[in-house]
Design a protein around this motif. Sequence first.
Motif, PDB file in Angstrom:
ATOM      1  N   GLN A 142       0.924  -1.242  -0.135  1.00 19.92           N
ATOM      2  CA  GLN A 142      -0.050   0.115  -0.069  1.00 19.92           C
ATOM      3  C   GLN A 142       1.033   1.318   0.030  1.00 19.92           C
ATOM      4  N   SER A 144       2.541   5.000  -0.462  1.00 18.49           N
ATOM      5  CA  SER A 144       2.394   5.870  -1.961  1.00 18.49           C
ATOM      6  C   SER A 144       3.087   5.281  -2.959  1.00 18.49           C
ATOM      7  N   ARG A 145       2.950   6.159  -3.993  1.00 14.73           N
ATOM      8  CA  ARG A 145       3.476   6.327  -5.400  1.00 14.73           C
ATOM      9  C   ARG A 145       5.537   7.496  -4.299  1.00 14.73           C
ATOM     10  N   GLN A 146       5.044   8.231  -4.033  1.00 14.53           N
ATOM     11  CA  GLN A 146       5.873   9.004  -3.416  1.00 14.53           C
ATOM     12  C   GLN A 146       7.244   8.030  -2.950  1.00 14.53           C
ATOM     13  N   ARG A 147       6.481   7.040  -2.219  1.00  9.99           N
ATOM     14  CA  ARG A 147       7.647   6.190  -0.977  1.00  9.99           C
ATOM     15  C   ARG A 147       7.900   4.936  -2.254  1.00  9.99           C
ATOM     16  N   ARG A 148       7.664   4.529  -3.306  1.00 16.64           N
ATOM     17  CA  ARG A 148       7.960   3.581  -3.788  1.00 16.64           C
ATOM     18  C   ARG A 148       9.044   4.316  -5.246  1.00 16.64           C
ATOM     19  N   ILE A 149       8.549   5.441  -5.507  1.00 18.89           N
ATOM     20  CA  ILE A 149       9.653   6.477  -6.288  1.00 18.89           C
ATOM     21  C   ILE A 149      10.331   6.526  -5.915  1.00 18.89           C
TER      22      ILE A 149
END
Length: 178
Positions: A142, A144-149
């Motif tokens: 789950q 966030s996009r920022q965390r995955r980047i």
Amino acid sequence: MSLAHALLTSLLEQASSGYDLARRFDKSIGHFWQATHQQIYRELGRMEKAGWIRSTPDPDAGRTRKRRYSVLPGGRDELMRWAAESAPLPELRDEFMVRLRADAVIGPLGLLPELGRRRALHADKLRAYRAIEARDFPPDPQASRQRRIHHLILKAGIQYEEGWIAWYDEALGVLEHA
């Protein structure tokens, strides 16, 4: 890329004093874009003159001259303009590669200790990156996009170090048996 773009990115993540920005920079962007604290402060001054950021007295500064920097619309526009440009591939410019080529031409130059030292430096950096990954990026479907980047950027560093370690292992094997 310029230091200004790295600083704009960091300030968009979190408005900061110059000191706090430099410390955060060292722990994140500094892994792939180096700058001294003095360079950061000089660049903050240039960015403020350009109208990209603003500084205000830090409410926690007390009697110090501590300033808090935040990005203005012009800075956001500049970062968006820069991000839309094509980025050149980085050039490999490593004087050790020339020394290795000299070893091939002249004969053994005693480069094994330097190969081992450089391999160890990459292994140290890899351990540091893996420790950051274990600490900051536990498996989370789950995220966030920022965390995955952010994790993706760290993985680039991990793979970079793994690639150099594999190359040094091969180079050590070649020089030990040549």
